[in-house]
Design a protein around this motif. Structure first.
Motif, PDB file in Angstrom:
ATOM      1  N   LEU A  58       1.034  -1.141   0.005  1.00 35.72           N
ATOM      2  CA  LEU A  58       0.223  -0.137  -0.056  1.00 35.72           C
ATOM      3  C   LEU A  58       0.949   1.089   0.002  1.00 35.72           C
ATOM      4  CD1 LEU A  58      -2.765  -0.989   2.719  1.00 35.72           C
ATOM      5  CD2 LEU A  58      -2.893  -1.210   0.169  1.00 35.72           C
ATOM      6  N   SER A  59       0.192   2.345  -0.663  1.00 33.96           N
ATOM      7  CA  SER A  59       1.127   3.642  -0.433  1.00 33.96           C
ATOM      8  C   SER A  59       0.461   4.541   0.535  1.00 33.96           C
ATOM      9  CB  SER A  59       1.096   4.175  -1.816  1.00 33.96           C
ATOM     10  OG  SER A  59      -0.267   4.318  -2.398  1.00 33.96           O
ATOM     11  N   LYS A  60       0.992   5.799   0.757  1.00 36.78           N
ATOM     12  CA  LYS A  60       0.345   6.686   1.928  1.00 36.78           C
ATOM     13  C   LYS A  60      -0.635   7.421   0.687  1.00 36.78           C
ATOM     14  CE  LYS A  60       4.334   7.397   4.496  1.00 36.78           C
ATOM     15  NZ  LYS A  60       5.190   8.306   5.169  1.00 36.78           N
ATOM     16  N   ILE A  61      -1.396   8.177   1.316  1.00 40.73           N
ATOM     17  CA  ILE A  61      -2.631   8.790   0.470  1.00 40.73           C
ATOM     18  C   ILE A  61      -2.839  10.312   1.198  1.00 40.73           C
ATOM     19  CG2 ILE A  61      -3.877   6.687   0.037  1.00 40.73           C
ATOM     20  CD1 ILE A  61      -5.929   7.741   2.046  1.00 40.73           C
ATOM     21  N   SER A  62      -3.568  11.184   0.461  1.00 41.94           N
ATOM     22  CA  SER A  62      -4.026  12.364   1.307  1.00 41.94           C
ATOM     23  C   SER A  62      -5.599  12.678   0.958  1.00 41.94           C
ATOM     24  CB  SER A  62      -3.152  13.549   0.348  1.00 41.94           C
ATOM     25  OG  SER A  62      -3.757  13.518  -0.959  1.00 41.94           O
ATOM     26  N   TYR A  63      -6.075  13.287   1.950  1.00 39.35           N
ATOM     27  CA  TYR A  63      -7.222  13.583   1.857  1.00 39.35           C
ATOM     28  C   TYR A  63      -7.692  14.986   2.466  1.00 39.35           C
ATOM     29  CZ  TYR A  63      -7.334  12.849   6.974  1.00 39.35           C
ATOM     30  OH  TYR A  63      -7.015  13.166   8.265  1.00 39.35           O
ATOM     31  N   ARG A  64      -8.769  15.598   2.248  1.00 36.60           N
ATOM     32  CA  ARG A  64      -8.997  16.944   2.757  1.00 36.60           C
ATOM     33  C   ARG A  64     -10.596  17.135   2.928  1.00 36.60           C
ATOM     34  NH1 ARG A  64     -11.382  20.857  -0.381  1.00 36.60           N
ATOM     35  NH2 ARG A  64     -11.942  20.527  -2.468  1.00 36.60           N
ATOM     36  N   PHE A  65     -10.949  17.942   3.890  1.00 34.70           N
ATOM     37  CA  PHE A  65     -12.347  18.220   4.193  1.00 34.70           C
ATOM     38  C   PHE A  65     -12.725  19.245   3.178  1.00 34.70           C
ATOM     39  CE2 PHE A  65     -10.424  16.973   8.421  1.00 34.70           C
ATOM     40  CZ  PHE A  65     -11.225  15.705   8.752  1.00 34.70           C
ATOM     41  N   VAL A  66     -13.985  18.765   2.739  1.00 36.29           N
ATOM     42  CA  VAL A  66     -14.587  19.640   1.799  1.00 36.29           C
ATOM     43  C   VAL A  66     -15.277  20.934   2.059  1.00 36.29           C
ATOM     44  CG1 VAL A  66     -16.472  19.671   0.044  1.00 36.29           C
ATOM     45  CG2 VAL A  66     -15.368  17.569   0.272  1.00 36.29           C
ATOM     46  N   ASN A  67     -15.924  21.008   3.204  1.00 36.36           N
ATOM     47  CA  ASN A  67     -16.521  22.144   3.836  1.00 36.36           C
ATOM     48  C   ASN A  67     -15.845  23.026   4.396  1.00 36.36           C
ATOM     49  OD1 ASN A  67     -19.141  20.916   2.736  1.00 36.36           O
ATOM     50  ND2 ASN A  67     -19.366  19.970   4.849  1.00 36.36           N
ATOM     51  N   GLY A  68     -14.883  23.714   3.542  1.00 38.47           N
ATOM     52  CA  GLY A  68     -13.983  24.829   4.250  1.00 38.47           C
ATOM     53  C   GLY A  68     -13.082  24.276   5.279  1.00 38.47           C
ATOM     54  N   GLY A  69     -12.703  23.006   5.602  1.00 31.25           N
ATOM     55  CA  GLY A  69     -11.864  22.646   6.428  1.00 31.25           C
ATOM     56  C   GLY A  69     -12.477  22.025   7.836  1.00 31.25           C
ATOM     57  N   GLU A  70     -14.101  22.479   7.763  1.00 32.11           N
ATOM     58  CA  GLU A  70     -14.674  21.964   8.894  1.00 32.11           C
ATOM     59  C   GLU A  70     -14.790  20.473   8.975  1.00 32.11           C
ATOM     60  OE1 GLU A  70     -15.863  23.598  11.412  1.00 32.11           O
ATOM     61  OE2 GLU A  70     -14.768  25.468  10.631  1.00 32.11           O
TER      62      GLU A  70
END
Length: 251
Positions: free
Chosen positions: A68-80
């Motif tokens: 497996l590899s590392k991934i990234s993600y982000r919160f959609v609602n303005g970081g909330e």
């Protein structure tokens, strides 16, 4: 009455019953064997530490070590990251135990993306909510990111979703993850208190969680849940241990 024919029917009926009972017994034994942990994967020194510290492992120790590899993600609602509480248009009948498929079928009308999540029975709290995690590559749960289902009077009435976007793993090389037995051995020798009971072991992804609209990193990790409810995470590549207080310690 044709007694000869009746006798043959009874004989065949008993044979069929014996076959059914025999299959059921074999199936029960297989399920019992599958559910029992196999301690042969643990080194003898680890087994001795288990005995000395009176640590029990009730969960099956997985043998898979995928790349497996590392991934990234982000919160959609303005970081909330919390997400707002949303009432279901129509409450859904609840029950004490759901299989992932049953839960998805029950909620697919109200939550069309429910198939992108996995029910986390081990981390759900009775009387409060049922917890689900988004899946990476349709298989690996992203721990700490949650879709919570709230219920009352045996009906699911609302939900709270942490809406995220999972980024690709461009530039991240796939690596074989640390085996569950090695991760468990490190916990037993160095981190678990005496008398601990390990009830759940699962491979997924773990990332630091804080309000941000930037992409956050997440890495493969083994999650260990104790009977007390405490959780430990062992990073699947580096072997770093994350305690219930999220304090990271080198292996």
């Amino acid at each position: 009455m044709d007694w000869g024919r009746a006798k043959n029917v009874l004989i065949y009926a008993f044979l069929l019953l014996n076959l059914v009972l025999g299959y059921q017994l074999w199936n029960d034994l297989q399920e019992q064997a599958d559910s029992n942990p196999d301690f042969t994967s643990l080194e003898s020194s680890i087994q001795k530490s288990m005995d000395d510290k009176r640590i029990r492992v009730l969960a099956k120790i997985p043998t898979e070590t995928p790349e497996l590899s590392k991934i990234s993600y982000r919160f959609v609602n303005g970081g909330e990251q919390g997400g707002e509480l949303v009432d279901l248009p129509v409450p859904v009948d609840s029950k004490l135990i759901y299989t992932p498929k049953e839960l998805a079928n029950a909620l697919k009308t109200s939550l069309p993306n429910i198939g992108d999540y996995r029910y986390d029975e081990a981390a759900s709290r009775a009387g409060e909510f049922m917890m689900l995690h988004p899946l990476v590559d349709g298989k690996w749960p992203l721990f700490k990111i949650e879709l919570k289902l709230y219920y009352s009077n045996q009906k699911i009435i609302s939900y709270r979703e942490q809406v995220i976007e999972i980024g690709g793993s461009e530039g991240e090389k796939k690596q074989r993850v640390l085996s569950a037995s090695k991760a468990l051995g490190n916990l037993i020798e160095n981190f678990l208190p005496e008398g601990s009971v390990v009830t759940e072991i699962e491979l997924g992804y773990y990332g630091e969680v804080f309000n941000s609209d930037a992409h956050l990193p997440a890495a493969p990790a083994w999650r260990f849940i104790l009977e007390s409810g405490k959780e430990y995470y062992v990073q699947g590549i580096s072997g770093d241990v994350i305690s219930p207080n999220t304090e990271k310690t080198k292996e």
